[in-house]
Design a protein around this motif. Structure first.
Motif, short mmCIF file in Angstrom:
data_model
loop_
_atom_site.label_atom_id
_atom_site.label_comp_id
_atom_site.label_asym_id
_atom_site.label_seq_id
_atom_site.Cartn_x
_atom_site.Cartn_y
_atom_site.Cartn_z
N TRP A 9 0.85 -1.04 -0.08
CA TRP A 9 -0.10 0.17 0.05
C TRP A 9 0.74 1.20 -0.10
CZ3 TRP A 9 -5.19 -0.10 -0.46
CH2 TRP A 9 -5.91 -1.15 -0.40
N TYR A 10 0.58 2.12 -0.87
CA TYR A 10 1.70 3.20 -0.95
C TYR A 10 0.74 4.81 -1.18
CZ TYR A 10 0.71 2.49 -6.06
OH TYR A 10 0.05 2.34 -7.31
N LEU A 11 1.40 5.74 -1.13
CA LEU A 11 1.16 7.04 -1.44
C LEU A 11 1.85 7.65 -2.39
CD1 LEU A 11 0.81 8.56 2.19
CD2 LEU A 11 -0.79 7.50 0.92
N SER A 12 1.19 8.30 -3.61
CA SER A 12 1.78 8.56 -4.65
C SER A 12 1.48 10.06 -5.05
CB SER A 12 1.28 7.74 -5.91
OG SER A 12 1.76 8.36 -7.24
N ALA A 15 -2.66 13.65 -6.41
CA ALA A 15 -2.16 12.88 -5.25
C ALA A 15 -3.38 11.56 -4.88
CB ALA A 15 -2.51 13.76 -3.86
N LEU A 16 -2.50 10.41 -5.10
CA LEU A 16 -3.24 8.92 -5.17
C LEU A 16 -2.89 8.21 -4.07
CD1 LEU A 16 -2.36 8.45 -8.86
CD2 LEU A 16 -4.53 9.73 -7.81
N ILE A 17 -3.79 7.37 -3.79
CA ILE A 17 -3.41 5.81 -2.89
C ILE A 17 -3.54 4.92 -3.83
CG2 ILE A 17 -4.52 4.49 -0.94
CD1 ILE A 17 -5.66 7.00 0.21
N GLY A 18 -2.31 3.98 -3.52
CA GLY A 18 -2.30 2.80 -4.48
C GLY A 18 -2.03 1.53 -3.74
N PHE A 19 -2.55 0.39 -4.44
CA PHE A 19 -2.08 -0.90 -3.90
C PHE A 19 -1.49 -1.63 -5.06
CE2 PHE A 19 -4.14 -5.08 -4.63
CZ PHE A 19 -3.81 -5.79 -3.46
N THR A 20 -0.55 -2.79 -4.88
CA THR A 20 0.03 -3.50 -5.76
C THR A 20 -0.08 -5.13 -5.20
OG1 THR A 20 2.23 -3.28 -4.94
CG2 THR A 20 1.65 -1.87 -6.89
N ASP A 21 -0.40 -5.91 -6.01
CA ASP A 21 -0.55 -7.34 -5.72
C ASP A 21 0.67 -8.08 -6.34
OD1 ASP A 21 -2.16 -9.70 -4.48
OD2 ASP A 21 -1.71 -10.38 -6.49
N ARG A 22 1.65 -8.63 -5.31
CA ARG A 22 2.81 -9.43 -5.76
C ARG A 22 3.94 -8.62 -6.65
NH1 ARG A 22 -0.21 -14.33 -8.28
NH2 ARG A 22 -1.51 -12.31 -8.78
N ASP A 23 3.79 -7.18 -6.63
CA ASP A 23 4.46 -6.37 -7.25
C ASP A 23 4.25 -6.67 -8.83
OD1 ASP A 23 5.79 -4.72 -5.57
OD2 ASP A 23 7.52 -6.36 -5.25
N GLN A 24 3.10 -7.19 -9.35
CA GLN A 24 2.71 -7.44 -10.65
C GLN A 24 1.61 -6.68 -11.11
OE1 GLN A 24 4.49 -9.88 -12.62
NE2 GLN A 24 3.41 -8.83 -14.10
N TRP A 25 0.53 -6.39 -10.53
CA TRP A 25 -0.33 -5.57 -10.71
C TRP A 25 -0.81 -4.70 -9.57
CZ3 TRP A 25 -5.13 -5.71 -8.74
CH2 TRP A 25 -5.54 -6.69 -8.16
N GLY A 26 -1.61 -3.69 -10.15
CA GLY A 26 -1.90 -2.64 -9.07
C GLY A 26 -3.35 -1.72 -9.41
N LEU A 27 -3.73 -1.08 -8.29
CA LEU A 27 -4.84 -0.08 -8.59
C LEU A 27 -4.38 1.18 -7.65
CD1 LEU A 27 -7.94 -2.39 -7.85
CD2 LEU A 27 -7.00 -1.64 -9.97
N GLU A 28 -4.67 2.28 -8.23
CA GLU A 28 -4.62 3.53 -7.60
C GLU A 28 -5.66 4.43 -8.21
OE1 GLU A 28 -0.77 4.40 -8.87
OE2 GLU A 28 -1.27 5.66 -10.51
N TRP A 29 -6.03 5.29 -7.06
CA TRP A 29 -7.19 6.34 -7.14
C TRP A 29 -6.77 7.67 -6.32
CZ3 TRP A 29 -7.00 1.81 -4.85
CH2 TRP A 29 -7.23 1.40 -3.70
N GLY A 30 -7.30 8.70 -6.85
CA GLY A 30 -7.46 10.04 -5.77
C GLY A 30 -7.68 10.93 -6.87
N TYR A 49 5.51 6.29 -2.32
CA TYR A 49 5.93 5.75 -0.66
C TYR A 49 5.04 4.85 -0.22
CZ TYR A 49 7.06 6.27 4.18
OH TYR A 49 7.45 5.61 5.60
N THR A 50 6.06 3.55 -0.03
CA THR A 50 5.18 2.47 0.34
C THR A 50 5.13 2.61 2.08
OG1 THR A 50 5.96 1.02 -1.25
CG2 THR A 50 5.15 -0.20 0.81
#
Length: 289
Positions: A52-55, A87-102, A265-266
């Motif tokens: 989970w990260y901030l972007s 300014a977004l919040i994001g999520f990645t699964d197994r460093d392979q795919w992810g989603l972000e929104w903001g 930033y994770t």
């Protein structure tokens, strides 16, 4: 015997708790110890299952608007390039795919040039607000697996709220045609309005992401945008002397390109380790008989 059985039962209950709590222990490690732990962990079977990260992203955006009548070259439209940020919040699964929104602070622009002497250029924009939802998928890794630097394909959608504002101007002037001594009287009336209904954007992009550490990523991004519905519309009425009026329309919906830099930033990550037996956890292998 009962004492040994009790110890084994407690150990069996305690072992899953240790495994699930490993990510919490890692989360509170200081920076240098955390990096050393990650290097050791990846060599011994640890993998990141989610982040989970901030972007934060800054970018240059170029918008193209459409003009349907130039009044014989009097009017023209050019691409407009402006800065924006998100300014977004994001999520990645197994460093392979992810989603972000903001949230994104980025205007949709249009530009009108009146080709007179002197030349006039009007730049118009909407209220700059947008809400972003984006998916990301790694298509090529360019470094060691624990770093996960590489190319990501991105696709997303924007919601543009709009606000329904209206602006107008009137331009009067004189012009000569050929060798005529009597000037023509020119009248140009413009009315710019922002859509009262929400509009949207679709985007497709390519990003090169570099993992600087266990917490920090930097990405170079290029995206193509397609507008859904008009956000800005400018209507023109043009008349020379007593001739009938001519009309034209300039529309801007967000079509264009953007190029930017993303910093992530994770703030939390979960790890997983696969073990085959209790001997693997102890670093020992059973003896062959």
């Amino acid at each position: 015997m009962n004492r040994y059985v009790s110890v084994l039962l407690l150990y069996a209950l305690f072992l899953p708790a240790v495994s699930s709590a490993q990510s919490l222990y890692d989360y509170y490690l200081p920076g240098k110890e955390r990096r050393n732990f990650e290097k050791w962990g990846f060599k011994n079977g640890y993998r990141v299952t989610e982040r989970w990260y901030l972007s934060g992203e800054g970018f240059l955006r170029t918008d193209n608007s459409r003009l349907d009548n130039s009044f014989n070259g009097l009017l023209s439209s050019r691409p407009v390039t402006r800065t924006g940020w998100s300014a977004l919040i994001g999520f990645t699964d197994r460093d392979q795919w992810g989603l972000e929104w903001g949230y994104a602070r980025s205007p949709i622009n249009s530009s009108l040039t009146i080709n007179s002497r002197p030349e006039y250029t009007l730049r118009l924009q909407n209220e700059k607000n947008g809400f972003v939802f984006r998916s990301r998928y790694m298509i090529l890794s360019t470094s060691r697996k624990e770093r996960r630097s590489g190319f990501w394909l991105t696709a997303g959608a924007w919601l543009i709220p709009n606000a329904g504002s209206v602006r107008s101007f009137t331009l009067e002037g004189l012009g000569y045609r050929g060798f005529r001594q009597t000037p023509d009287t020119l009248l140009l009336i413009s009315r710019t309005s922002t859509n009262r209904e929400p509009s949207g954007l679709l985007e497709l992009g390519l990003e090169y992401n570099v993992r600087l550490s266990g917490r920090w990523d930097v990405g170079l991004v290029a995206r193509r945008n397609w507008g859904l519905g008009n956000s800005l519309k400018t209507d023109f009425t043009y008349r020379v002397n007593t001739q009938p009026y001519q009309i034209a329309s300039l529309r801007a919906n967000g079509d264009g390109m953007s190029f930017g830099l993303a910093v992530r930033y994770t703030y939390t990550a979960r790890y997983k380790v696969k073990t085959r037996s209790l001997y693997d956890l102890q670093g020992k292998m059973p003896r062959k008989k």
